[in-house]
Design a protein around this motif. Structure first.
Motif, PDB file in Angstrom:
ATOM      1  N   PHE A 107       0.852  -1.191   0.000  1.00  0.00           N
ATOM      2  CA  PHE A 107       0.000   0.000   0.000  1.00  0.00           C
ATOM      3  C   PHE A 107       0.883   1.233   0.000  1.00  0.00           C
ATOM      4  O   PHE A 107       1.788   1.374   0.828  1.00  0.00           O
ATOM      5  N   ALA A 109       0.871   5.614  -0.357  1.00  0.00           N
ATOM      6  CA  ALA A 109       0.006   6.790  -0.267  1.00  0.00           C
ATOM      7  C   ALA A 109       0.821   8.036   0.032  1.00  0.00           C
ATOM      8  O   ALA A 109       1.846   7.985   0.709  1.00  0.00           O
ATOM      9  N   SER A 135      -6.833   0.564   4.774  1.00  0.00           N
ATOM     10  CA  SER A 135      -6.166  -0.187   3.708  1.00  0.00           C
ATOM     11  C   SER A 135      -6.035  -1.665   4.040  1.00  0.00           C
ATOM     12  O   SER A 135      -5.959  -2.508   3.135  1.00  0.00           O
ATOM     13  N   PRO A 141      -8.610   1.262  -3.986  1.00  0.00           N
ATOM     14  CA  PRO A 141      -8.251   2.634  -3.608  1.00  0.00           C
ATOM     15  C   PRO A 141      -9.411   3.618  -3.685  1.00  0.00           C
ATOM     16  O   PRO A 141      -9.509   4.536  -2.855  1.00  0.00           O
ATOM     17  N   CYS A 165      -3.456   7.352  -3.489  1.00  0.00           N
ATOM     18  CA  CYS A 165      -3.091   6.086  -2.854  1.00  0.00           C
ATOM     19  C   CYS A 165      -3.279   4.950  -3.843  1.00  0.00           C
ATOM     20  O   CYS A 165      -4.042   5.070  -4.819  1.00  0.00           O
ATOM     21  N   GLY A 166      -2.589   3.857  -3.593  1.00  0.00           N
ATOM     22  CA  GLY A 166      -2.700   2.726  -4.498  1.00  0.00           C
ATOM     23  C   GLY A 166      -2.096   1.460  -3.939  1.00  0.00           C
ATOM     24  O   GLY A 166      -1.431   1.467  -2.900  1.00  0.00           O
ATOM     25  N   HIS A 167      -2.338   0.363  -4.656  1.00  0.00           N
ATOM     26  CA  HIS A 167      -1.792  -0.945  -4.321  1.00  0.00           C
ATOM     27  C   HIS A 167      -0.823  -1.362  -5.430  1.00  0.00           C
ATOM     28  O   HIS A 167      -1.155  -1.271  -6.618  1.00  0.00           O
ATOM     29  N   TRP A 177      -4.608   2.594  -8.560  1.00  0.00           N
ATOM     30  CA  TRP A 177      -4.570   3.785  -7.728  1.00  0.00           C
ATOM     31  C   TRP A 177      -5.772   4.692  -7.936  1.00  0.00           C
ATOM     32  O   TRP A 177      -6.538   4.545  -8.889  1.00  0.00           O
TER      33      TRP A 177
END
Length: 298
Positions: A107, A109, A135, A141, A165-167, A177
């Motif tokens: 994760f 961000a 999260s 996201p 934010c994103g994975h 994201w």
């Protein structure tokens, strides 16, 4: 003409006994007192401002991970740069996070709370910890930002914030994201750089009626992803668009993302190339260098 009483002129007072307020070339006593009081008040204000800056920086250090630290993973290397605003009154609510999720994804961000000083730092802490906790659910996201927006609207009066934010999934190298009124990340790949196209997303705390979109990009070994706050690209003398163009050019010119290059040294060169610290705003930069194909799920 001076009147004479009893035929005798009145004697003048000795020079040493004359009123200092009327002595030629001497500052009036009242003026000296005002200057002295003003000087003390100015010194007290400087001391209070310096103390607030010390407290603010100490609080930031207690809340955020070590800003100069790097994280080495089997599939990526993550480095962060946080540069406080040059002016004490401009310290803001910039923050970042990089944390592994239970399912093996990473994760990532970066965010920025409106305002400056201790109130912005306190609200930043709430949003950062809330988003990190959310999260862990594994939600997409866009859903995470929807929940975070609800928190801002219902618990933080008169507050707005931005975030991206994103994975990052090491199994597929897919970065998924979303953003809330925040500058999109920059992708450095094979000697070139570009800003990613942003999905829809309004500033946190603006409205509850608009959804947050989601985008994704498949990263390749050797890619470098830059996530940052607006303090990196915006100055009084230029807008965000011009600042982003400058970052893109500097990322290429400094060799950032080049195979075998030192990521930490590259980030330092990048910050120097764009003019160093922003005197009016914090700067936060999170870089993710993809180093390999990553682990494969069975």
């Amino acid at each position: 003409m001076v009147g004479v009483v009893g035929g005798t002129k009145p004697a003048l007072p000795p020079a040493d006994d004359r009123d200092p307020d009327t002595t030629p070339g001497a500052a009036p006593v009242g003026t000296l007192m005002v200057q002295d009081i003003g000087g003390r008040r100015w010194a007290e204000r400087r001391e209070r401002a310096a103390e607030e800056r010390r407290v603010t920086l100490a609080l930031r250090e207690a809340i955020l991970p070590e800003p100069g630290a790097s994280i080495d993973l089997p599939y990526a290397r993550i480095a962060v740069r946080y540069v406080p605003a040059g002016r004490a009154s401009s310290l803001g609510g910039d923050w970042y996070d990089a944390a592994p999720l239970p399912d093996g994804r990473m994760f990532l961000a970066v965010g920025d709370v409106s305002g400056h000083g201790l109130p912005a730092i306190a609200e930043m802490a709430q949003l950062r910890h809330a988003l990190l906790g959310l999260s862990m659910t594994g939600a997409c996201p866009g859903r995470l930002l929807t929940w975070l927006n609800t928190l801002v609207l219902t618990r933080l009066d008169d507050t707005t914030a931005t975030a991206v934010c994103g994975h990052f999934d090491p199994a597929t190298r897919l970065f998924t994201w979303a953003q809330a009124g925040h500058p999109a990340p920059i992708l450095v790949r094979r000697g070139g750089a570009r800003q990613l196209g942003a999905p829809r997303g309004v500033v946190l705390g603006a409205t509850s009626s608009l959804p947050y979109g989601v985008a994704d990009v498949r990263l390749e070994p050797g890619d470098l992803l830059l996530m940052f706050t607006d303090g990196l690209v915006e100055r009084r003398s230029r807008d965000i668009g011009a600042g982003v163009s400058l970052i893109v050019e500097a990322a290429v010119a400094t060799g950032l993302g080049t195979a075998g290059a030192d990521l930490d040294a590259g980030l330092d060169r990048l910050l120097e190339a764009i003019g160093g610290p922003n005197p009016e705003d914090d700067t936060c930069l999170l870089a993710v260098a993809v180093t390999g194909e990553g682990p494969r799920h069975p």
